[in-house]
Design an enzyme around this catalytic site. Sequence first.
Site, PDB file in Angstrom:
ATOM      1  N   GLU A  41     -11.499   2.848   6.497  1.00 10.32           N
ATOM      2  CA  GLU A  41     -10.535   3.040   7.357  1.00 10.32           C
ATOM      3  C   GLU A  41     -10.460   4.352   7.677  1.00 10.32           C
ATOM      4  O   GLU A  41      -9.489   5.233   7.234  1.00 10.32           O
ATOM      5  CB  GLU A  41      -8.932   2.450   6.681  1.00 10.32           C
ATOM      6  CG  GLU A  41      -7.990   2.662   7.861  1.00 10.32           C
ATOM      7  CD  GLU A  41      -6.513   2.087   7.335  1.00 10.32           C
ATOM      8  OE1 GLU A  41      -5.922   1.385   8.063  1.00 10.32           O
ATOM      9  OE2 GLU A  41      -6.252   2.555   5.995  1.00 10.32           O
TER      10      GLU A  41
ATOM     11  N   GLU B 220       0.928  -1.173  -0.137  1.00 15.00           N
ATOM     12  CA  GLU B 220       0.022   0.019  -0.054  1.00 15.00           C
ATOM     13  C   GLU B 220       0.927   1.239   0.132  1.00 15.00           C
ATOM     14  O   GLU B 220       1.572   1.323   1.079  1.00 15.00           O
ATOM     15  CB  GLU B 220      -0.894  -0.039   1.340  1.00 15.00           C
ATOM     16  CG  GLU B 220      -1.860   1.308   1.496  1.00 15.00           C
ATOM     17  CD  GLU B 220      -2.384   1.325   2.645  1.00 15.00           C
ATOM     18  OE1 GLU B 220      -3.534   2.109   2.661  1.00 15.00           O
ATOM     19  OE2 GLU B 220      -2.032   0.799   3.668  1.00 15.00           O
TER      20      GLU B 220
ATOM     21  N   ASP C 100      -5.456   2.751  -1.316  1.00 17.36           N
ATOM     22  CA  ASP C 100      -6.637   3.517  -0.236  1.00 17.36           C
ATOM     23  C   ASP C 100      -6.602   4.907  -0.792  1.00 17.36           C
ATOM     24  O   ASP C 100      -5.668   5.713  -1.146  1.00 17.36           O
ATOM     25  CB  ASP C 100      -5.469   3.696   0.876  1.00 17.36           C
ATOM     26  CG  ASP C 100      -6.337   4.347   2.085  1.00 17.36           C
ATOM     27  OD1 ASP C 100      -7.037   5.462   1.699  1.00 17.36           O
ATOM     28  OD2 ASP C 100      -6.018   3.963   3.114  1.00 17.36           O
TER      29      ASP C 100
ATOM     30  N   GLN D 247      -9.446   1.063  -0.082  1.00 14.41           N
ATOM     31  CA  GLN D 247      -9.820   1.603   1.169  1.00 14.41           C
ATOM     32  C   GLN D 247     -10.273   2.992   0.950  1.00 14.41           C
ATOM     33  O   GLN D 247      -9.809   3.737  -0.017  1.00 14.41           O
ATOM     34  CB  GLN D 247      -8.495   1.680   2.361  1.00 14.41           C
ATOM     35  CG  GLN D 247      -8.590   0.227   2.741  1.00 14.41           C
ATOM     36  CD  GLN D 247      -7.186  -0.009   3.576  1.00 14.41           C
ATOM     37  OE1 GLN D 247      -6.163   0.848   3.495  1.00 14.41           O
ATOM     38  NE2 GLN D 247      -7.478  -0.760   4.888  1.00 14.41           N
TER      39      GLN D 247
END
Length: 267
Positions: free
Chosen positions: A245, A146, A181, A209
Amino acid sequence: MPRFAANLSTMYAEHDFPDRFAAAAADGFEAVEYLFPYDYDAAELRRRLDDHGLRQVLFNAPAGAWQAGDRGIAALPGREGQVRSGIDRALEYATALGCPRVHMMAGLVRSNATPAQLTGHRDTYLANLTWAAERAASAGVDILIEPINHRDMPGYFLTTQAEAHALLRDVGAANLKVQLDLYHCQIVEGDLTATLRRDIPTGRVGHLQVAGVPERHEPDHGELDIHHLFRVIDDLGFDGWIGCEYRPMAGTSEGLGWLDAYRGAHA
């Protein structure tokens, strides 16, 4: 249609961690993710999942001495033994929990690292990712990497989507994928619609995310047009999960209006 997983490390903080599973299920979540499972017995976590009809979709491999400031060790020369023992431990939990994805954090590098040192970090990361992907393949698990923004995590080794996908190409393992993300990507690069349209069709994005930018609260607070982004994700046929998140502004359940609106529009 996008499927959403509650991140139990950031959501439902008003409950003790073991009670967050029930709270997430009560709000209609069908899956959960979180940072680390290792403070709890795998059998106990499995019971929580089963009791509340939840799926475990993601957690992190051991990331070094977190309380002392480590944020992963996979790109840190000299810590290969810890990386490998950590992956073995993560795969034990993944098997017990039926979790198909493990995020492998790179770690922090010095701001004054030389080009040669940065090359050494990358070479170490490649070697560890290659080993981990091969190890995880036999367990049917994907290893994820990530990109993380430097505002939230100064010095993190991996920051851009291009860097992440280049690592995937260099390793060449089918079960090594990107954890995209949208919060981090917006801060570092922006252009989220083009990024989604470019990267999701490759099959190399294993997990998404979301959080609001810039404060990392509910995803509908801030500069993201999440309903547009969810439509793009839906149109692209992404069949994975979107991890929530974010840090709720107040109570977690009270802040789920964005999700209720999405569910209502797609009922």
